[in-house]
Enzyme design. Structure first.
Site, PDB file in Angstrom:
ATOM      1  N   HIS A  49      17.296 -55.663  -2.176  1.00 43.92           N
ATOM      2  CA  HIS A  49      18.097 -55.200  -3.309  1.00 43.92           C
ATOM      3  C   HIS A  49      17.192 -54.893  -4.504  1.00 43.92           C
ATOM      4  O   HIS A  49      16.009 -55.261  -4.508  1.00 43.92           O
ATOM      5  CB  HIS A  49      19.170 -56.242  -3.695  1.00 43.92           C
TER       6      HIS A  49
HETATM    7  P1  TYD Z   1      21.224 -63.500  -1.585  1.00 43.28           P
HETATM    8  O1  TYD Z   1      21.552 -62.503  -2.665  1.00 43.28           O
HETATM    9  O2  TYD Z   1      21.607 -63.165  -0.183  1.00 43.28           O
HETATM   10  O3  TYD Z   1      19.692 -63.812  -1.632  1.00 43.28           O
HETATM   11  P2  TYD Z   1      18.494 -62.756  -1.397  1.00 43.28           P
HETATM   12  O4  TYD Z   1      19.094 -61.381  -1.461  1.00 43.28           O
HETATM   13  O5  TYD Z   1      17.559 -63.002  -2.543  1.00 43.28           O
HETATM   14  O6  TYD Z   1      17.900 -63.050  -0.089  1.00 43.28           O
HETATM   15  O7  TYD Z   1      21.870 -64.888  -2.012  1.00 43.28           O
HETATM   16  C1  TYD Z   1      22.298 -65.850  -1.080  1.00 43.28           C
HETATM   17  C2  TYD Z   1      23.578 -66.498  -1.574  1.00 43.28           C
HETATM   18  O8  TYD Z   1      23.350 -67.234  -2.774  1.00 43.28           O
HETATM   19  C3  TYD Z   1      24.672 -65.493  -1.882  1.00 43.28           C
HETATM   20  O9  TYD Z   1      25.885 -66.033  -1.405  1.00 43.28           O
HETATM   21  C4  TYD Z   1      24.716 -65.432  -3.387  1.00 43.28           C
HETATM   22  C5  TYD Z   1      24.228 -66.800  -3.806  1.00 43.28           C
HETATM   23  N1  TYD Z   1      23.487 -66.820  -5.073  1.00 43.28           N
HETATM   24  C6  TYD Z   1      24.090 -67.391  -6.191  1.00 43.28           C
HETATM   25  O10 TYD Z   1      25.257 -67.843  -6.155  1.00 43.28           O
HETATM   26  N2  TYD Z   1      23.388 -67.440  -7.363  1.00 43.28           N
HETATM   27  C7  TYD Z   1      22.130 -66.963  -7.452  1.00 43.28           C
HETATM   28  O11 TYD Z   1      21.510 -67.051  -8.527  1.00 43.28           O
HETATM   29  C8  TYD Z   1      21.521 -66.356  -6.287  1.00 43.28           C
HETATM   30  C9  TYD Z   1      20.137 -65.779  -6.355  1.00 43.28           C
HETATM   31  C10 TYD Z   1      22.241 -66.313  -5.119  1.00 43.28           C
END
Ligand code: TYD
Length: 133
Positions: A49
């Site tokens: 992303h």
């Molecule tokens: P995700 O966006 O999939 O992580 P990345 O793209 O960095 O690998 O996030 C995993 C889960 O955690 C998703 O359900 C959203 C949640 N999340 C939060 O609630 N708060 C946050 O600050 C972050 C980074 C993720």
């Protein structure tokens, strides 16, 4: 694309090491959120992303991982393996994280609270936004 990294002051003696970061000194934004990833499974790739406005600094507090940074024109890979070097993830940089070491604890400092609206999770949408504004 020139990647921005931040060197954090490291103090070490025979007791071990201590790294410090201060808002307004090493960190160029007010930190509103901190999150960290660990126990990342073998072969996993995360991220995929870009953010519209959020600024972040990623620090491998323990272990190592790689980042692919992509501004829509150029892709650059960087290995994060030093707990006193942070990688700045600016807005509109598509990023992916991979090759996490077993012991990797990747800490991220963020300029704002979590907000799904700020995410661009589709690569074609990202490219379109970079090229057409
Ligand atoms: P995700 O966006 O999939 O992580 P990345 O793209 O960095 O690998 O996030 C995993 C889960 O955690 C998703 O359900 C959203 C949640 N999340 C939060 O609630 N708060 C946050 O600050 C972050 C980074 C993720």
């Amino acid at each position: 694309m020139k990647l921005k990294t931040i060197s954090l002051p490291k103090f070490g003696d025979d007791r071990g090491a201590l790294v410090v970061l201060e808002v307004g000194k090493e960190i160029p934004f007010e930190i509103k959120r901190v999150y960290y990833m660990f126990d990342t499974q073998l072969g996993i790739r995360r991220g995929f992303h870009a953010h519209k406005e959020l600024i972040q600094v990623a620090i491998p507090v323990k272990g190592s991982c790689k980042f692919l940074m992509d501004d829509g024109y150029e892709k650059v890979e960087i290995l994060l393996d030093n707990p006193n070097i942070g990688l700045v993830i600016e807005p509109m940089i598509w990023h992916e994280m991979y090759d996490y070491s077993d012991d990797c604890v990747l800490m991220v400092l963020a300029s704002d609270h979590y907000d799904e609206i700020d995410y661009i999770r589709n690569y074609q949408d990202f490219e379109r936004e970079v090229k057409n504004g």
